[in-house]
Design a protein around this motif. Structure first.
Motif, PDB file in Angstrom:
ATOM      1  N   ALA A 284       0.815  -1.216   0.000  1.00 39.31           N
ATOM      2  CA  ALA A 284       0.000   0.000   0.000  1.00 39.31           C
ATOM      3  C   ALA A 284       0.847   1.264   0.000  1.00 39.31           C
ATOM      4  N   ASN A 285       2.072   1.177   0.526  1.00 44.88           N
ATOM      5  CA  ASN A 285       2.840   2.419   0.643  1.00 44.88           C
ATOM      6  C   ASN A 285       4.142   2.410  -0.150  1.00 44.88           C
ATOM      7  N   THR A 286       4.190   1.619  -1.262  1.00 44.18           N
ATOM      8  CA  THR A 286       5.389   1.581  -2.097  1.00 44.18           C
ATOM      9  C   THR A 286       4.985   1.887  -3.536  1.00 44.18           C
ATOM     10  N   THR A 287       5.899   2.524  -4.260  1.00 41.50           N
ATOM     11  CA  THR A 287       5.620   2.769  -5.683  1.00 41.50           C
ATOM     12  C   THR A 287       6.771   2.223  -6.524  1.00 41.50           C
ATOM     13  N   LEU A 288       6.474   1.924  -7.783  1.00 39.64           N
ATOM     14  CA  LEU A 288       7.489   1.476  -8.735  1.00 39.64           C
ATOM     15  C   LEU A 288       7.849   2.652  -9.637  1.00 39.64           C
ATOM     16  N   ASP A 289       9.159   2.895  -9.838  1.00 48.76           N
ATOM     17  CA  ASP A 289       9.549   3.983 -10.743  1.00 48.76           C
ATOM     18  C   ASP A 289       9.540   3.497 -12.191  1.00 48.76           C
ATOM     19  N   ALA A 290       9.885   4.391 -13.124  1.00 51.09           N
ATOM     20  CA  ALA A 290       9.758   4.081 -14.554  1.00 51.09           C
ATOM     21  C   ALA A 290      10.607   2.865 -14.943  1.00 51.09           C
ATOM     22  N   ALA A 291      11.853   2.811 -14.434  1.00 52.11           N
ATOM     23  CA  ALA A 291      12.737   1.690 -14.787  1.00 52.11           C
ATOM     24  C   ALA A 291      12.166   0.376 -14.243  1.00 52.11           C
ATOM     25  N   GLN A 292      11.601   0.445 -13.051  1.00 50.82           N
ATOM     26  CA  GLN A 292      11.024  -0.772 -12.460  1.00 50.82           C
ATOM     27  C   GLN A 292       9.799  -1.248 -13.246  1.00 50.82           C
ATOM     28  N   ILE A 293       9.056  -0.299 -13.779  1.00 52.82           N
ATOM     29  CA  ILE A 293       7.878  -0.685 -14.578  1.00 52.82           C
ATOM     30  C   ILE A 293       8.309  -1.392 -15.863  1.00 52.82           C
ATOM     31  N   VAL A 294       9.384  -0.878 -16.489  1.00 50.89           N
ATOM     32  CA  VAL A 294       9.910  -1.532 -17.697  1.00 50.89           C
ATOM     33  C   VAL A 294      10.353  -2.964 -17.353  1.00 50.89           C
ATOM     34  N   HIS A 295      11.065  -3.079 -16.222  1.00 50.97           N
ATOM     35  CA  HIS A 295      11.522  -4.395 -15.759  1.00 50.97           C
ATOM     36  C   HIS A 295      10.333  -5.331 -15.523  1.00 50.97           C
ATOM     37  N   LEU A 296       9.295  -4.806 -14.888  1.00 49.37           N
ATOM     38  CA  LEU A 296       8.100  -5.610 -14.613  1.00 49.37           C
ATOM     39  C   LEU A 296       7.445  -6.087 -15.908  1.00 49.37           C
ATOM     40  N   GLN A 297       7.393  -5.181 -16.892  1.00 47.39           N
ATOM     41  CA  GLN A 297       6.764  -5.579 -18.157  1.00 47.39           C
ATOM     42  C   GLN A 297       7.557  -6.695 -18.845  1.00 47.39           C
ATOM     43  N   ASP A 298       8.879  -6.610 -18.732  1.00 45.59           N
ATOM     44  CA  ASP A 298       9.725  -7.659 -19.307  1.00 45.59           C
ATOM     45  C   ASP A 298       9.475  -9.009 -18.601  1.00 45.59           C
ATOM     46  N   ILE A 299       9.353  -8.945 -17.280  1.00 47.40           N
ATOM     47  CA  ILE A 299       9.084 -10.165 -16.508  1.00 47.40           C
ATOM     48  C   ILE A 299       7.761 -10.794 -16.947  1.00 47.40           C
ATOM     49  N   ILE A 300       6.730  -9.965 -17.030  1.00 44.12           N
ATOM     50  CA  ILE A 300       5.398 -10.482 -17.398  1.00 44.12           C
ATOM     51  C   ILE A 300       5.444 -11.076 -18.804  1.00 44.12           C
ATOM     52  N   HIS A 301       6.127 -10.391 -19.697  1.00 47.19           N
ATOM     53  CA  HIS A 301       6.252 -10.844 -21.080  1.00 47.19           C
ATOM     54  C   HIS A 301       6.876 -12.238 -21.146  1.00 47.19           C
ATOM     55  N   ARG A 302       7.946 -12.439 -20.395  1.00 50.99           N
ATOM     56  CA  ARG A 302       8.628 -13.746 -20.413  1.00 50.99           C
ATOM     57  C   ARG A 302       7.755 -14.836 -19.794  1.00 50.99           C
ATOM     58  N   ILE A 303       7.025 -14.488 -18.749  1.00 55.32           N
ATOM     59  CA  ILE A 303       6.139 -15.475 -18.125  1.00 55.32           C
ATOM     60  C   ILE A 303       5.013 -15.860 -19.088  1.00 55.32           C
ATOM     61  N   LEU A 304       4.493 -14.850 -19.802  1.00 52.91           N
ATOM     62  CA  LEU A 304       3.416 -15.141 -20.760  1.00 52.91           C
ATOM     63  C   LEU A 304       3.932 -15.993 -21.919  1.00 52.91           C
ATOM     64  N   ALA A 305       5.246 -15.931 -22.176  1.00 54.85           N
ATOM     65  CA  ALA A 305       5.832 -16.767 -23.232  1.00 54.85           C
ATOM     66  C   ALA A 305       6.100 -18.189 -22.724  1.00 54.85           C
ATOM     67  N   GLY A 306       5.733 -18.457 -21.468  1.00 52.88           N
ATOM     68  CA  GLY A 306       5.808 -19.825 -20.947  1.00 52.88           C
ATOM     69  C   GLY A 306       7.045 -20.126 -20.128  1.00 52.88           C
ATOM     70  N   GLU A 307       7.939 -19.140 -19.978  1.00 52.70           N
ATOM     71  CA  GLU A 307       9.168 -19.392 -19.226  1.00 52.70           C
ATOM     72  C   GLU A 307       8.823 -19.533 -17.732  1.00 52.70           C
ATOM     73  N   PRO A 308       9.384 -20.556 -17.049  1.00 56.79           N
ATOM     74  CA  PRO A 308       9.093 -20.699 -15.620  1.00 56.79           C
ATOM     75  C   PRO A 308       9.514 -19.444 -14.838  1.00 56.79           C
ATOM     76  N   VAL A 309       8.666 -19.045 -13.910  1.00 53.11           N
ATOM     77  CA  VAL A 309       8.896 -17.796 -13.176  1.00 53.11           C
ATOM     78  C   VAL A 309      10.244 -17.814 -12.453  1.00 53.11           C
ATOM     79  N   GLN A 310      10.687 -18.999 -12.031  1.00 52.29           N
ATOM     80  CA  GLN A 310      11.975 -19.083 -11.316  1.00 52.29           C
ATOM     81  C   GLN A 310      13.147 -18.713 -12.226  1.00 52.29           C
ATOM     82  N   TYR A 311      13.081 -19.091 -13.488  1.00 47.73           N
ATOM     83  CA  TYR A 311      14.159 -18.710 -14.413  1.00 47.73           C
ATOM     84  C   TYR A 311      14.104 -17.211 -14.715  1.00 47.73           C
TER      85      TYR A 311
END
Ligand code: GLN
Length: 285
Positions: A43-70
């Motif tokens: 509730a009291n933390t925010t993600l900056d622009a670089a972190q949002i880009v990183h998050l989008q990359d993570i989601i993209h790889r997970i949606l491509a089927g890569e195991p979240v641990q990798y």
């Protein structure tokens, strides 16, 4: 972006692929492991622009089927964080049960400062967890893949400390290297055991992303690692020492037989929490 909002974004995007429950669990893992945001801090933390880009990359790889641990390069095992890469298997929950069995055995037999050898370290999850719970263990490990060995060493250094382990780059199928090993109280291994003809039973993500070397054996001899490791254990275990194997349900009875035929006593086959035959033990007379 508010972390709460990021959490919802992850859940919304991952749910169609993995279902709501799994998506929620992944959101927690992603926020915690990639951004160090715990549920209480959402509730009291925010993600900056670089972190949002990183998050989008993570989601993209997970949606491509890569195991979240990798994707996150970390896997939880027995309450510990292990670094992982596609050079090593992702530690499995079943393997936690093998570790629990070995720990209970050490306690039951009132062993003091037991010498333990983990064959086929991968991430090192078995041996490192054992020593992290029983610091008097003298830990040895073998791994033939140099890339995997580096990961195992980094995990050991971080979780146990320098000089707390002896890991060797060694293929257990090469018996000329066995004489250089000391005698052990416990030998434990989760070796490769899937014959190529069972590929159809292996899930898409596993065979696309996890290391073939850690999973597969030639069709002609699916028990090759069990046979060689049993032979090594017969030579290198002290009298009263024990050999622990993880195996799959198809080979469990054959592994049990093999261990007994090698000469080990008090052999036992155990099921995992999913009630599937999973682990074998034998005691050297
Ligand atoms: N010992 C490691 C594990 O249990 C690696 C096993 C393997 O690569 N076959 O995860």
């Amino acid at each position: 972006m508010q972390a709460l909002h990021a959490q919802q974004l992850i859940i919304d995007q991952i749910t169609p692929l993995y279902g709501a429950g799994e998506a929620r669990a992944m959101a927690r893992i992603i926020l915690e492991d990639a951004f160090q945001i715990r549920p209480g801090g959402l509730a009291n933390t925010t993600l900056d622009a670089a972190q949002i880009v990183h998050l989008q990359d993570i989601i993209h790889r997970i949606l491509a089927g890569e195991p979240v641990q990798y994707v996150l390069e970390v896997a939880q095992f027995y309450g510990l964080n292990f670094e992982v890469s596609p050079a090593v298997l992702i530690p499995r929950q079943e393997t936690e049960e093998l570790v629990a069995w070995v720990l209970a055995f050490i306690k039951l037999k009132k062993m003091v400062a037991p010498t333990v050898l983990d064959i086929g370290l991968g991430s090192g999850c078995i041996g490192i967890t054992l020593k992290s719970k029983r610091s008097d263990i003298q830990l040895w490990g073998l791994e033939k893949s140099p890339e995997a060995l580096i990961i195992a060493q980094r995990n050991a250094e971080r979780l146990l400390g320098k000089d707390q382990y002896q890991f060797l780059e060694q293929d257990v199928l090469d018996p000329t290297k066995w004489p250089q090993l000391p005698d052990f109280d416990i030998i434990v291994s989760n070796p490769p055991y899937i014959p190529h003809h069972e590929l159809a039973h292996v899930s898409e993500e596993v065979h696309r992303f996890e290391p073939a070397m850690a999973l597969f054996v030639e069709n002609e001899d699916p028990l090759i690692f069990y046979r060689e490791i049993s032979a090594l254990a017969w030579e290198k275990l002290k009298s009263g020492g024990s050999l622990f194997f993880e195996c799959n349900t198809f080979s469990a009875n054959a592994v049990l037989d093999l261990v007994a035929k090698t000469g080990f006593l008090q052999t036992e086959l155990r099921k995992d929490l999913a009630r599937v035959d999973r682990m074998v033990v034998g005691i050297k007379p």
